[in-house]
Design an enzyme around this catalytic site. Structure first.
Site, PDB file in Angstrom:
ATOM      1  N   ARG A  95       2.339  -3.143   0.064  1.00  0.00           N
ATOM      2  CA  ARG A  95       2.801  -4.187   1.007  1.00  0.00           C
ATOM      3  C   ARG A  95       1.611  -4.908   1.623  1.00  0.00           C
ATOM      4  O   ARG A  95       1.697  -5.400   2.738  1.00  0.00           O
ATOM      5  CB  ARG A  95       3.637  -3.556   2.102  1.00  0.00           C
ATOM      6  N   ASP A 127       9.906  -1.809   0.736  1.00  0.00           N
ATOM      7  CA  ASP A 127      10.348  -3.205   0.880  1.00  0.00           C
ATOM      8  C   ASP A 127       9.180  -4.176   1.041  1.00  0.00           C
ATOM      9  O   ASP A 127       9.393  -5.384   1.146  1.00  0.00           O
ATOM     10  CB  ASP A 127      11.324  -3.337   2.054  1.00  0.00           C
ATOM     11  N   GLY A 128       7.966  -3.630   1.078  1.00  0.00           N
ATOM     12  CA  GLY A 128       6.787  -4.497   1.167  1.00  0.00           C
ATOM     13  C   GLY A 128       6.540  -5.055   2.560  1.00  0.00           C
ATOM     14  O   GLY A 128       5.646  -5.877   2.747  1.00  0.00           O
ATOM     15  N   ARG A 178      -6.123  -7.923   8.820  1.00  0.00           N
ATOM     16  CA  ARG A 178      -7.107  -6.866   9.079  1.00  0.00           C
ATOM     17  C   ARG A 178      -8.454  -7.245   8.472  1.00  0.00           C
ATOM     18  O   ARG A 178      -8.507  -7.820   7.392  1.00  0.00           O
ATOM     19  CB  ARG A 178      -6.575  -5.581   8.459  1.00  0.00           C
ATOM     20  N   ASP A 254      -6.312   8.335   0.266  1.00  0.00           N
ATOM     21  CA  ASP A 254      -6.203   6.872   0.205  1.00  0.00           C
ATOM     22  C   ASP A 254      -6.433   6.253   1.571  1.00  0.00           C
ATOM     23  O   ASP A 254      -6.533   5.030   1.688  1.00  0.00           O
ATOM     24  CB  ASP A 254      -4.825   6.455  -0.341  1.00  0.00           C
ATOM     25  N   ASN A 255      -6.499   7.089   2.608  1.00  0.00           N
ATOM     26  CA  ASN A 255      -6.755   6.575   3.954  1.00  0.00           C
ATOM     27  C   ASN A 255      -8.152   6.949   4.434  1.00  0.00           C
ATOM     28  O   ASN A 255      -8.394   7.011   5.646  1.00  0.00           O
ATOM     29  CB  ASN A 255      -5.696   7.107   4.927  1.00  0.00           C
ATOM     30  N   ASP A 264      -6.260   2.604   8.483  1.00  0.00           N
ATOM     31  CA  ASP A 264      -4.830   2.911   8.387  1.00  0.00           C
ATOM     32  C   ASP A 264      -4.330   3.702   9.582  1.00  0.00           C
ATOM     33  O   ASP A 264      -4.124   4.913   9.526  1.00  0.00           O
ATOM     34  CB  ASP A 264      -4.494   3.610   7.053  1.00  0.00           C
TER      35      ASP A 264
HETATM   36  P1  AMP Z   1       0.275   4.573   4.004  1.00  0.00           P
HETATM   37  O1  AMP Z   1       1.178   5.713   4.358  1.00  0.00           O
HETATM   38  O2  AMP Z   1       0.455   3.388   4.886  1.00  0.00           O
HETATM   39  O3  AMP Z   1      -1.145   4.975   3.841  1.00  0.00           O
HETATM   40  O4  AMP Z   1       0.786   4.067   2.579  1.00  0.00           O
HETATM   41  C1  AMP Z   1       0.870   4.883   1.453  1.00  0.00           C
HETATM   42  C2  AMP Z   1       1.335   4.055   0.265  1.00  0.00           C
HETATM   43  O5  AMP Z   1       2.669   3.596   0.447  1.00  0.00           O
HETATM   44  C3  AMP Z   1       0.494   2.825  -0.015  1.00  0.00           C
HETATM   45  O6  AMP Z   1       0.452   2.675  -1.411  1.00  0.00           O
HETATM   46  C4  AMP Z   1       1.297   1.730   0.641  1.00  0.00           C
HETATM   47  O7  AMP Z   1       1.026   0.470   0.080  1.00  0.00           O
HETATM   48  C5  AMP Z   1       2.723   2.177   0.352  1.00  0.00           C
HETATM   49  N1  AMP Z   1       3.690   1.674   1.326  1.00  0.00           N
HETATM   50  C6  AMP Z   1       3.869   2.071   2.601  1.00  0.00           C
HETATM   51  N2  AMP Z   1       4.869   1.396   3.191  1.00  0.00           N
HETATM   52  C7  AMP Z   1       5.352   0.524   2.272  1.00  0.00           C
HETATM   53  C8  AMP Z   1       6.397  -0.461   2.251  1.00  0.00           C
HETATM   54  N3  AMP Z   1       7.161  -0.691   3.322  1.00  0.00           N
HETATM   55  N4  AMP Z   1       6.585  -1.164   1.121  1.00  0.00           N
HETATM   56  C9  AMP Z   1       5.838  -0.943   0.029  1.00  0.00           C
HETATM   57  N5  AMP Z   1       4.843  -0.029  -0.018  1.00  0.00           N
HETATM   58  C10 AMP Z   1       4.592   0.697   1.074  1.00  0.00           C
HETATM   59 MG    MG Z   2      -2.783   3.916   3.619  1.00  0.00          MG
END
Ligand code: AMP
Ligand code: MG
Length: 487
Positions: A95, A127-128, A178, A254-255, A264
């Protein structure tokens, strides 16, 4: 007002050019009714972006990726990652988009990146989209971290999209703009390694060296030097988190950045009552990323980075393992050195004081803070008063004030410098109840509590009249605080 993007905004596309296999050209969604909620004007200026223009219709369209300058090539970045210990070979920007790189006032390349800009090929079931509350949480907490002198990605702006996002309830959508010295993560290296493309892995490492650790290029083993530089940067970063009571909440690979910037801000929080087991994330039920476990979690992530870069360290993989292990084994010492220097400063003690005198004293203090469930931030700020002969506010933080007397006497015998303490122990941090209050108001259209909170935490060391409630611990009825994953 012109409909053209500002002619002065010129993005580089260095990541997309050098690492095309990890960059999927993509476009942001067009939000129905974009409205700027917050903008960091000083940050905009350091990027050569005119704040007044950013507030214009075209400026706001840039901040959501709907109107990018000619020649810009937004991309979704590929990365992998270990999430709570489990490897996912393809995560990526589900997203988010990298609009491109800008050169800042110091001549450094900075990513301008969007979060919540629509589905990408990495979106999987998501949902992006992103929601106003969590994007403003990232805004305020990253502002605070920067003001505290802790390396972090920055928040340039949050724009409400006018779109309803469906979570447990319908919520207002938002895009966060960001800024980071890059978005390279441990997970970026894991992705490159998992492709089996040795040339891609090497180009990624060369890109990381050039952008973050150029001194590594001058050494005999640049890739080992890169790995060591990341270890050093993360040891120092996590020590800074610990000293200020910051709990990241989701330290998946990944964070974790290669630059050493905090990234993040999801279910993150500042600890109040000192407790190594403090966890605030609703999804971290096992306490994997509890406050006191963060140094270990960082080292674990760096071991995953080691695995990813092994082919670069030596042709003979057994030799590579020996080199990587030796480097990784130095993490605990580096961490402890950074932490001891920091705690010495928080206690107002001179540089020259032997760490073997400071560390046991500090450890003893933490045991007392833990057993008294004493507010971490209030304690260190009040302690400067005790150095100035007014120990009562410090003593009153303990359920049994006598418990700290013996410790205070031994500490005061070392002649702490109260003024130096006020320069390193913040009075204002984004306390959880204040963050929640500000986000709830903003979600309903009232940005004033958020603006006041940002004002308090962006000058965290300067005590100011009228800001008393920003220095106080949460009221008892705030209960045990949980944040939900930053969606
Ligand atoms: P995060 O937990 O924010 O570090 O995200 C982990 C993964 O989930 C990453 O690949 C994000 O791009 C994906 N992600 C998190 N929330 C969404 C969302 N609402 N739509 C699409 N991808 C998401
Ligand atoms: Mg992340």
């Amino acid at each position: 007002m012109s409909n053209e993007p500002s002619p002065t905004v010129t993005f580089d596309d260095r990541f997309a050019r050098e690492l095309a296999e990890m960059a999927v050209p993509w476009q942001a969604d067009e939000p129905p009714d974009p409205r700027l909620l917050v903008l960091d004007e000083a940050l905009a200026a350091t990027l050569g972006l005119d704040p007044a223009w950013l507030r214009s219709r075209d400026g706001v369209r840039l901040l959501v990726g709907a109107g990018v300058p000619d020649g810009a090539r937004p991309v979704a970045q590929a990365y992998a990652g270990h999430q709570f210990g489990h490897f996912v070979p393809r995560l990526g920007d589900g997203r988010a988009l990298l609009l491109g790189e800008l050169v800042d006032a110091d001549g450094q390349l900075r990513d301008l990146h969007l979060k919540g800009s629509g589905r990408t090929p990495f979106a999987r079931g998501g949902d992006g989209l992103a929601v106003v509350g969590p994007m403003l949480r990232e805004y305020v907490v990253s502002q605070a971290m920067h003001a505290l002198g802790i390396p972090t990605t920055r928040s340039l702006a949050v724009v409400a999209t006018g779109r309803t996002v469906h979570r447990e309830t319908p919520l207002p959508g938002a895009v966060l703009a960001r800024v980071a010295s890059s978005h390279l993560r441990v997970g970026s290296f894991q992705y490159a390694r998992a492709t089996g493309d040795a040339d891609l892995l090497r180009r990624l490492a060369d890109h990381a060296i050039a952008r973050h650790h150029p001194e590594a290029a001058e050494t005999e083993q640049p890739y080992l030097a890169l790995f060591e530089a990341v270890i050093a940067a993360q040891a120092s970063l996590v020590a800074r988190w610990m000293l200020v009571g910051f709990v990241h909440g989701v330290m998946n690979t990944d964070n974790m950045t290669i630059s050493g910037e905090t990234i993040d801000y999801g279910p993150c929080a500042f600890m109040e009552a000192f407790d190594p087991a403090a966890v605030y994330s609703s999804i971290d039920q096992a306490g994997r990323y509890a406050y006191g476990k963060q140094p270990l979690a960082a080292q674990w992530n760096l071991a995953r980075l080691a695995e990813a870069v092994l082919p670069l360290l030596h042709e003979d993989q057994e030799r590579a393992v020996v080199l990587a292990t030796a480097a990784l084994d130095r993490f605990p010492d580096r961490y402890r050195a950074a932490w001891s220097a920091g705690i010495r400063a928080k206690l107002g003690l001179p540089d020259a004081l032997d760490p073997t005198r400071v560390v046991p004293l500090a450890d003893e203090l933490l045991t007392l803070l833990h057993s008294g469930r004493v507010d971490h931030t209030s304690f260190f700020r009040a302690l400067a008063g005790a150095a100035r002969d007014d120990a009562e506010p410090t003593r009153r933080l303990f359920p049994d004030p006598v418990a700290i007397d013996d410790w205070l006497a031994r500490w005061r015998a070392l002649s702490p410098d109260a003024d130096a303490m006020d320069r390193v122990n913040p009075i204002y941090i984004p306390r959880n109840h204040l963050v929640e209050e500000a986000l709830a108001a903003a979600t309903h259209g009232d940005l004033r509590p958020l603006e006041r909170l940002v004002e308090a935490v962006t000058a965290p060391y300067d005590e100011r009249p009228g800001l008393e409630r920003y220095a106080a611990a949460a009221p008892p009825d705030f209960g045990s605080y949980r944040t939900y994953c930053g969606t």
